[in-house]
Design a protein around this motif. Structure first.
Motif, PDB file in Angstrom:
ATOM      1  N   ALA A 135       0.784  -1.239  -0.048  1.00 57.47           N
ATOM      2  CA  ALA A 135      -0.078   0.094  -0.027  1.00 57.47           C
ATOM      3  C   ALA A 135       1.003   1.253   0.076  1.00 57.47           C
ATOM      4  CB  ALA A 135      -0.898  -0.047   1.334  1.00 57.47           C
ATOM      5  N   PRO A 136       0.427   2.380  -0.184  1.00 54.19           N
ATOM      6  CA  PRO A 136       1.083   3.506  -0.224  1.00 54.19           C
ATOM      7  C   PRO A 136       1.655   3.832   1.134  1.00 54.19           C
ATOM      8  CG  PRO A 136      -0.919   3.973  -1.300  1.00 54.19           C
ATOM      9  CD  PRO A 136      -0.846   2.502  -0.687  1.00 54.19           C
ATOM     10  N   HIS A 137       2.941   4.550   1.145  1.00 56.25           N
ATOM     11  CA  HIS A 137       3.588   4.900   2.237  1.00 56.25           C
ATOM     12  C   HIS A 137       2.927   5.562   3.195  1.00 56.25           C
ATOM     13  CE1 HIS A 137       7.551   6.990   4.006  1.00 56.25           C
ATOM     14  NE2 HIS A 137       6.960   6.440   5.201  1.00 56.25           N
ATOM     15  N   GLY A 138       2.742   5.187   4.646  1.00 60.70           N
ATOM     16  CA  GLY A 138       1.753   5.847   5.552  1.00 60.70           C
ATOM     17  C   GLY A 138       2.313   5.521   6.876  1.00 60.70           C
ATOM     18  N   GLU A 139       1.338   5.457   7.793  1.00 56.83           N
ATOM     19  CA  GLU A 139       1.375   5.111   9.125  1.00 56.83           C
ATOM     20  C   GLU A 139       2.081   3.861   9.280  1.00 56.83           C
ATOM     21  OE1 GLU A 139      -2.081   5.862  11.328  1.00 56.83           O
ATOM     22  OE2 GLU A 139      -1.992   7.700  11.075  1.00 56.83           O
ATOM     23  N   GLY A 140       1.860   3.011   8.370  1.00 59.25           N
ATOM     24  CA  GLY A 140       2.276   1.442   8.541  1.00 59.25           C
ATOM     25  C   GLY A 140       3.665   1.209   7.982  1.00 59.25           C
ATOM     26  N   GLY A 141       4.352   2.351   7.621  1.00 58.61           N
ATOM     27  CA  GLY A 141       5.783   2.168   7.391  1.00 58.61           C
ATOM     28  C   GLY A 141       5.671   2.587   5.621  1.00 58.61           C
ATOM     29  N   ARG A 142       7.051   2.262   5.143  1.00 57.67           N
ATOM     30  CA  ARG A 142       7.119   2.524   3.729  1.00 57.67           C
ATOM     31  C   ARG A 142       6.614   1.528   2.753  1.00 57.67           C
ATOM     32  NH1 ARG A 142      11.932   4.107   5.841  1.00 57.67           N
ATOM     33  NH2 ARG A 142      12.976   2.076   5.368  1.00 57.67           N
ATOM     34  N   HIS A 143       6.207   0.144   3.019  1.00 56.18           N
ATOM     35  CA  HIS A 143       5.811  -0.749   2.404  1.00 56.18           C
ATOM     36  C   HIS A 143       4.595  -1.582   3.321  1.00 56.18           C
ATOM     37  CE1 HIS A 143       9.266  -0.232  -0.066  1.00 56.18           C
ATOM     38  NE2 HIS A 143       8.485  -0.209  -1.101  1.00 56.18           N
ATOM     39  N   PRO A 144       3.525  -0.736   3.556  1.00 52.42           N
ATOM     40  CA  PRO A 144       2.536  -1.561   4.372  1.00 52.42           C
ATOM     41  C   PRO A 144       1.855  -2.688   3.356  1.00 52.42           C
ATOM     42  CG  PRO A 144       2.086   0.879   4.391  1.00 52.42           C
ATOM     43  CD  PRO A 144       3.228   0.485   3.231  1.00 52.42           C
ATOM     44  N   LEU A 145       1.193  -3.433   4.165  1.00 53.82           N
ATOM     45  CA  LEU A 145       0.354  -4.595   3.446  1.00 53.82           C
ATOM     46  C   LEU A 145      -0.491  -3.931   2.248  1.00 53.82           C
ATOM     47  CD1 LEU A 145      -0.592  -7.368   6.060  1.00 53.82           C
ATOM     48  CD2 LEU A 145       1.090  -7.445   4.101  1.00 53.82           C
ATOM     49  N   PRO A 146      -0.655  -4.302   1.238  1.00 51.57           N
ATOM     50  CA  PRO A 146      -1.768  -3.886   0.291  1.00 51.57           C
ATOM     51  C   PRO A 146      -3.134  -4.304   0.760  1.00 51.57           C
ATOM     52  CG  PRO A 146      -0.782  -5.898  -0.720  1.00 51.57           C
ATOM     53  CD  PRO A 146      -0.044  -5.440   0.674  1.00 51.57           C
ATOM     54  N   SER A 175      11.789  -1.741   5.767  1.00 53.11           N
ATOM     55  CA  SER A 175      10.300  -1.470   5.344  1.00 53.11           C
ATOM     56  C   SER A 175       9.489  -2.783   4.896  1.00 53.11           C
ATOM     57  CB  SER A 175      10.297  -0.436   4.172  1.00 53.11           C
ATOM     58  OG  SER A 175      10.793  -1.220   3.030  1.00 53.11           O
ATOM     59  N   GLY A 176      10.109  -3.776   5.400  1.00 51.36           N
ATOM     60  CA  GLY A 176       9.348  -5.179   5.200  1.00 51.36           C
ATOM     61  C   GLY A 176       9.648  -5.878   3.859  1.00 51.36           C
TER      62      GLY A 176
END
Length: 283
Positions: free
Chosen positions: A65-76, A240-241
């Motif tokens: 998913a877009p970079h946000g509160e969940g880090g640079r590479h959050p789950l889509p 970033s995962g």
């Protein structure tokens, strides 16, 4: 089931009765991209030549998913991820082989996403495209729609609290370079250091000089030396995962299950309330 396939093994399977679906996940990490510069995916490289029948998958747009509160590479969004996989021809009953430009970070992220969401047979091409000695194609395939439906395994996923708890109760491996773990440099995130209790385990030590994974026995010895045992749960994180998925892949090749903290240091370090350890020791 093995998580890694060699190029000769892939050649053999592609001529068999149940050839695998091929996914091309070429992607290049860069500090500029991590800092927010426009994404540079591997589409141009894919267009110039890919394994015949391979479908391109965009790591930044389709595996995160877009970079946000969940880090640079959050789950889509998992429904959207499932639709992407079905368009690529992925079905639960057919094996999948993923590859990238050779680093195997991006391929490992695709491998982990499919395994996390329940696909039973996914492998990474060891050495990536450079290991392939067969012909390449510039034809963009139009595979028949697959039937894959994501069914996530919650035990394979860590959030920040889960990572903190696992660092105390089990073994939490930090896949970043040692200097970032120690807090000597931090070119991307708000602060350097590591999650208290985490053990430094750079991804680069999963492979030999040729960039291919170490034999399973050597990987088992490596992780045993880092404190991994049959008696304690194992988790991994990175910046970033993405490279942490490579660590999870190496652990799987060694027969060791591990959970992944997808938010990783990019999420952890963005919260000033989270503790930070520095130096060579887990603390």
């Amino acid at each position: 089931m093995t998580a890694i396939i060699t190029a000769p093994e892939l050649v053999h399977e592609l001529t068999g009765a149940r050839p695998p679906v091929l996914l091309d996940v070429r992607w290049q990490f860069s500090l500029a991209k991590a800092a927010g510069a426009p994404a540079q995916d591997g589409r141009a490289e894919y267009a110039a030549g890919h394994l015949p029948g391979a479908v391109f998958v965009d790591l930044d747009q389709e595996l995160a998913a877009p970079h946000g509160e969940g880090g640079r590479h959050p789950l889509p969004d998992l429904a959207e991820f499932g639709a992407v996989m079905r368009r690529a021809g992925v079905s639960a009953s057919r094996p999948v082989v993923v590859y990238d430009g050779g680093l195997n970070w991006a391929a490992a992220r695709a491998w982990w996403m499919l395994r996390f969401t329940g696909h039973p047979d996914v492998r990474v091409l060891d050495g990536g495209l450079p290991a392939w000695e067969g012909p390449l194609s510039t034809e963009v395939p139009t595979p028949a729609e697959g039937d894959f439906q994501p069914a996530p395994d919650a035990s394979a996923l860590l959030d920040a609290d889960g990572a903190a708890a696992l660092a105390r109760a089990g073994v939490l491996l930090d896949a970043r370079a040692g200097e970032r773990y120690r807090g000597e440099v931090e070119p991307i995130d708000r602060v350097g250091g590591h999650i208290p209790g985490a053990v430094s385990a750079p991804t680069t030590e999963n492979v030999g000089p040729d960039g291919r994974f170490l034999p399973a026995e050597e990987l088992r010895d490596r992780f045993k030396a880092l404190g991994v045992s049959e008696d304690a749960p194992v988790g991994v994180y990175c910046g970033s995962g993405v490279s942490a998925a490579h660590e999870a892949l190496a652990l799987a090749a060694a027969g060791i299950p591990a959970a992944l903290y997808v938010g990783s240091w990019s999420e952890w370090s963005s919260d000033p309330s989270r503790p930070v350890a520095v130096g060579p020791d887990p603390q």
